[in-house]
Motif scaffolding. Structure first.
Motif, PDB file in Angstrom:
ATOM      1  N   ASP A  32      -2.591  -6.398  12.880  1.00 23.77           N
ATOM      2  CA  ASP A  32      -3.254  -5.093  12.816  1.00 23.77           C
ATOM      3  C   ASP A  32      -2.342  -3.996  13.361  1.00 23.77           C
ATOM      4  N   ASP A  33      -1.723  -4.269  14.524  1.00 28.13           N
ATOM      5  CA  ASP A  33      -0.807  -3.283  15.109  1.00 28.13           C
ATOM      6  C   ASP A  33       0.403  -3.059  14.200  1.00 28.13           C
ATOM      7  N   PHE A  34       0.911  -4.152  13.637  1.00 23.09           N
ATOM      8  CA  PHE A  34       2.081  -4.040  12.763  1.00 23.09           C
ATOM      9  C   PHE A  34       1.776  -3.165  11.550  1.00 23.09           C
ATOM     10  N   LEU A  35       0.655  -3.419  10.883  1.00 20.60           N
ATOM     11  CA  LEU A  35       0.325  -2.655   9.686  1.00 20.60           C
ATOM     12  C   LEU A  35       0.025  -1.196  10.013  1.00 20.60           C
ATOM     13  N   ARG A  36      -0.572  -0.959  11.202  1.00 23.07           N
ATOM     14  CA  ARG A  36      -0.840   0.421  11.606  1.00 23.07           C
ATOM     15  C   ARG A  36       0.477   1.175  11.838  1.00 23.07           C
ATOM     16  N   LEU A  37       1.426   0.510  12.506  1.00 25.14           N
ATOM     17  CA  LEU A  37       2.732   1.148  12.745  1.00 25.14           C
ATOM     18  C   LEU A  37       3.508   1.330  11.442  1.00 25.14           C
ATOM     19  N   LEU A  38       3.449   0.319  10.557  1.00 22.41           N
ATOM     20  CA  LEU A  38       4.148   0.437   9.274  1.00 22.41           C
ATOM     21  C   LEU A  38       3.596   1.600   8.471  1.00 22.41           C
ATOM     22  N   SER A  39       2.272   1.725   8.441  1.00 17.72           N
ATOM     23  CA  SER A  39       1.641   2.818   7.712  1.00 17.72           C
ATOM     24  C   SER A  39       2.061   4.169   8.281  1.00 17.72           C
ATOM     25  N   TRP A  48      11.185   5.803   3.896  1.00 21.72           N
ATOM     26  CA  TRP A  48      12.054   5.677   2.719  1.00 21.72           C
ATOM     27  C   TRP A  48      13.282   6.562   2.839  1.00 21.72           C
ATOM     28  N   MET A  49      13.159   7.688   3.489  1.00 23.39           N
ATOM     29  CA  MET A  49      14.354   8.513   3.729  1.00 23.39           C
ATOM     30  C   MET A  49      15.316   7.816   4.680  1.00 23.39           C
ATOM     31  N   GLY A  50      14.755   7.128   5.686  1.00 24.17           N
ATOM     32  CA  GLY A  50      15.605   6.358   6.586  1.00 24.17           C
ATOM     33  C   GLY A  50      16.285   5.205   5.870  1.00 24.17           C
ATOM     34  N   ALA A  51      15.516   4.507   4.994  1.00 19.67           N
ATOM     35  CA  ALA A  51      16.100   3.406   4.223  1.00 19.67           C
ATOM     36  C   ALA A  51      17.203   3.922   3.307  1.00 19.67           C
ATOM     37  N   ALA A  52      16.968   5.083   2.697  1.00 21.73           N
ATOM     38  CA  ALA A  52      17.982   5.652   1.802  1.00 21.73           C
ATOM     39  C   ALA A  52      19.259   5.996   2.562  1.00 21.73           C
ATOM     40  N   ALA A  53      19.113   6.513   3.777  1.00 22.91           N
ATOM     41  CA  ALA A  53      20.286   6.852   4.579  1.00 22.91           C
ATOM     42  C   ALA A  53      21.128   5.617   4.891  1.00 22.91           C
ATOM     43  N   VAL A  54      20.459   4.510   5.174  1.00 24.07           N
ATOM     44  CA  VAL A  54      21.179   3.258   5.459  1.00 24.07           C
ATOM     45  C   VAL A  54      21.847   2.731   4.195  1.00 24.07           C
ATOM     46  N   ILE A  55      21.122   2.723   3.079  1.00 21.62           N
ATOM     47  CA  ILE A  55      21.665   2.202   1.821  1.00 21.62           C
ATOM     48  C   ILE A  55      22.846   3.039   1.352  1.00 21.62           C
ATOM     49  N   ALA A  56      22.761   4.355   1.551  1.00 21.80           N
ATOM     50  CA  ALA A  56      23.809   5.255   1.057  1.00 21.80           C
ATOM     51  C   ALA A  56      25.133   5.085   1.790  1.00 21.80           C
ATOM     52  N   ALA A 137      14.307  -5.685  -5.387  1.00 19.06           N
ATOM     53  CA  ALA A 137      13.591  -6.895  -4.962  1.00 19.06           C
ATOM     54  C   ALA A 137      13.476  -6.969  -3.445  1.00 19.06           C
ATOM     55  N   ALA A 138      14.524  -6.523  -2.741  1.00 20.43           N
ATOM     56  CA  ALA A 138      14.489  -6.541  -1.281  1.00 20.43           C
ATOM     57  C   ALA A 138      13.502  -5.514  -0.732  1.00 20.43           C
ATOM     58  N   LEU A 139      13.357  -4.389  -1.427  1.00 23.99           N
ATOM     59  CA  LEU A 139      12.448  -3.333  -0.968  1.00 23.99           C
ATOM     60  C   LEU A 139      10.996  -3.605  -1.352  1.00 23.99           C
ATOM     61  N   ALA A 140      10.773  -4.433  -2.364  1.00 25.86           N
ATOM     62  CA  ALA A 140       9.417  -4.638  -2.887  1.00 25.86           C
ATOM     63  C   ALA A 140       8.421  -5.114  -1.830  1.00 25.86           C
ATOM     64  N   PRO A 141       8.764  -6.094  -0.970  1.00 28.12           N
ATOM     65  CA  PRO A 141       7.781  -6.507   0.039  1.00 28.12           C
ATOM     66  C   PRO A 141       7.383  -5.383   0.992  1.00 28.12           C
ATOM     67  N   ALA A 142       8.354  -4.557   1.396  1.00 24.41           N
ATOM     68  CA  ALA A 142       8.037  -3.442   2.292  1.00 24.41           C
ATOM     69  C   ALA A 142       7.139  -2.425   1.594  1.00 24.41           C
ATOM     70  N   ALA A 143       7.436  -2.132   0.316  1.00 27.62           N
ATOM     71  CA  ALA A 143       6.611  -1.182  -0.429  1.00 27.62           C
ATOM     72  C   ALA A 143       5.194  -1.710  -0.602  1.00 27.62           C
ATOM     73  N   ALA A 144       5.073  -3.002  -0.924  1.00 25.28           N
ATOM     74  CA  ALA A 144       3.745  -3.593  -1.090  1.00 25.28           C
ATOM     75  C   ALA A 144       2.977  -3.607   0.229  1.00 25.28           C
ATOM     76  N   ALA A 145       3.687  -3.859   1.340  1.00 24.25           N
ATOM     77  CA  ALA A 145       3.035  -3.879   2.650  1.00 24.25           C
ATOM     78  C   ALA A 145       2.520  -2.493   3.025  1.00 24.25           C
ATOM     79  N   VAL A 146       3.308  -1.463   2.726  1.00 26.15           N
ATOM     80  CA  VAL A 146       2.852  -0.092   3.010  1.00 26.15           C
ATOM     81  C   VAL A 146       1.610   0.223   2.185  1.00 26.15           C
ATOM     82  N   ALA A 147       1.642  -0.140   0.906  1.00 24.11           N
ATOM     83  CA  ALA A 147       0.483   0.129   0.050  1.00 24.11           C
ATOM     84  C   ALA A 147      -0.757  -0.602   0.577  1.00 24.11           C
ATOM     85  N   TYR A 148      -0.613  -1.877   0.925  1.00 21.81           N
ATOM     86  CA  TYR A 148      -1.766  -2.625   1.450  1.00 21.81           C
ATOM     87  C   TYR A 148      -2.246  -2.070   2.786  1.00 21.81           C
ATOM     88  N   SER A 149      -1.300  -1.595   3.622  1.00 22.73           N
ATOM     89  CA  SER A 149      -1.683  -1.101   4.947  1.00 22.73           C
ATOM     90  C   SER A 149      -2.675   0.058   4.856  1.00 22.73           C
TER      91      SER A 149
END
Length: 498
Positions: A32-39, A48-56, A137-149
């Protein structure tokens, strides 16, 4: 405010409440705490801006994927928050629908339909994945988790999340047309042929342009060490380079002609090699080494291997007939073109792109260079194969270059028999705005202002004042007309076999 919002059609409402009741039965725990923080981390797209900065940080496809992901996210977020949240007002879940310890606080006050978090998450993951599937594929689980959260924390109904996810995927697909995934570059192909073996440079005569490329005082000594039996002619300032190239080609015992210098020097040496039926060994001594790179000679070690083993291939050459001078007293010059010719602002574009490429990577450097070049540039009026155009760029490549857009970089085949003709025109209304928009959205290759074709012959005439023509980096002023044609497999050049 909430009283004016709809609950949605009955079947959707029943579907949502059924799923939420199922989620409410999940036992509490650290998740519960994890999903609240992820959301919360995805608020305003920060995750996603942070992820983009790392990927770039990684150049090439990862950086391009990050850029496309951000572009898709921006479109999805705008459409969701500005359009659909206004058109589809809806009340969010109430505290009695979920355990209070799980319920997000404070709850957003905007419309529940659709989920902006879900739209941004799916848009970024799909957008990045369209460019680099493994990254998607690597980002998909994080995106799905945010949507579910968003359902788990009571911020949205499940249908809000599904609709937001659909918007995100749609934004990624739409922006894919803006930043299209480039087709793969064909494999390198050669038409192999025989050439004299030159062990230790025996029978090799090399002309060195001391004013070009990366020449230093140690260059001639290094060449003599690699090719101890070769004849080396270092052309100094004040000497006639063309005459020295011809004299080198006719030096007694010469079986092959070598050249160290820039693209212009290499083109002159190719002309002499063809005239005297000699194979050409291009040494990587130019500023950009275009032909040496395409020939597979990236170092003296590669050159030594090819020369010693007699490993050679055939290349087409372009022949450019240039008419210069006054209309009543024209002068005609015939040049060999190994790489490219251009009229207009292409040389400025290339220089800016090469300067920015180490820091920004090829795609982004091309975009920035285009903006800087065309923001204040002036088009040139030319007649191309009898048709009048106002042109930002007229570019002619000897052979198909890739990618097939405004920034050609690689040429995997040297004997395909064609001229690669690319024009960016200013004939259309609002020409500069069209150009800058196509640069911004990555649609230069598919825009109406871009004309891509292949030919075996081409004629370009000035429409009024003479034009400036660059052939393999050598600039010719006062040009009134230029005719281009292809000579099939006219040049034998050394190239190391795999």
């Amino acid at each position: 405010m909430h009283s004016r919002r709809r609950k949605g059609p009955g079947w959707i409402s029943r579907f949502d409440r059924h799923l939420v009741r199922g989620v409410s039965r999940f036992p509490g725990g650290n998740h519960d705490d994890f999903l609240r923080l992820l959301s919360a981390s995805a608020n305003h797209g920060k995750l996603w801006m942070g992820a983009a900065a790392v990927i770039a940080v990684f150049p090439g496809k990862p950086r391009r994927a990050a850029l496309h992901g951000l572009l898709a996210q921006a479109v999805a977020s705008t459409v969701t928050n500005v359009v659909f949240k206004t058109l589809l007002p809806r009340t969010r879940p109430l505290p009695e629908h979920l355990p209070v310890f799980r319920f997000v606080h404070p709850q957003p006050t905007s419309s529940s339909m659709p989920s902006g978090h879900s739209a941004s998450a799916i848009a970024f993951a799909v957008g990045a994945g369209l460019v680099k599937p493994s990254l998607g594929a690597a980002l998909a689980p994080a995106a799905a988790a945010v949507a579910y959260s968003r359902v788990h924390t009571g911020a949205h109904w499940p249908s809000d999340v599904l609709f937001g996810s659909a918007i995100g995927a749609g934004a990624a697909l739409i922006t894919r047309k803006w930043w299209p995934v480039r087709p793969p570059i064909p494999d390198t192909a050669r038409t192999w042929t025989s050439a004299p073996e030159l062990p230790g440079g025996d029978g090799l005569s090399i002309v060195v342009n001391t004013l070009g490329g990366s020449f230093t005082e140690e260059t001639a000594a290094a060449l003599q060490e690699v090719f101890p039996k070769a004849y080396i002619n270092s052309v100094a300032s004040g000497e006639n380079l063309l005459q020295e190239i011809r004299s080198t080609a006719t030096f007694p015992g010469t079986k092959a002609l070598g050249v160290w210098g820039g693209d212009g020097t290499v083109g002159a040496a190719a002309s002499a090699a063809i005239e005297h039926s000699l194979p050409l060994l291009v040494l990587p001594g130019g500023t950009l080494n275009h032909f040496a790179r395409d020939a597979g000679i990236g170092s003296l070690k590669d050159a030594l291997k090819a020369a010693a083993g007699g490993e050679a291939a055939l290349a087409d050459v372009g022949v450019v007939s240039v008419e210069r001078g006054l209309a009543g007293n024209p002068e005609t010059v015939e040049l060999i073109m190994l790489n490219t010719a251009s009229i207009g602002m292409y040389p400025n574009l290339v220089r800016r792109r090469e300067h920015l490429q180490p820091a920004l990577g090829k795609p982004l450097a091309g975009v920035v260079a285009m903006f800087r070049t065309f923001a204040a540039g002036t088009p040139t009026t030319l007649i191309v194969d009898g048709v009048r155009h106002r042109l930002w760029i007229a570019y002619v490549g000897r052979g198909r270059y890739y990618p097939r857009d405004h920034a050609p970089l690689m040429r995997p085949v040297l004997d395909d028999g064609v001229l690669d003709v690319r024009m960016i025109t200013a004939d259309e209304s609002l020409a500069r705005l069209r150009l800058l928009w196509s640069v911004l959205t990555g649609t230069v290759a598919t825009s109406r202002i871009t004309h891509l074709r292949e030919a075996t012959r081409l004629r370009v005439d000035s429409a009024g004042s003479p034009m400036v023509l660059a052939v393999d980096g050598e600039v010719l002023a006062g040009v009134r007309s230029a005719e281009f044609r292809v000579e099939r497999r006219a040049l034998t050049y050394y190239s190391p076999q795999p």
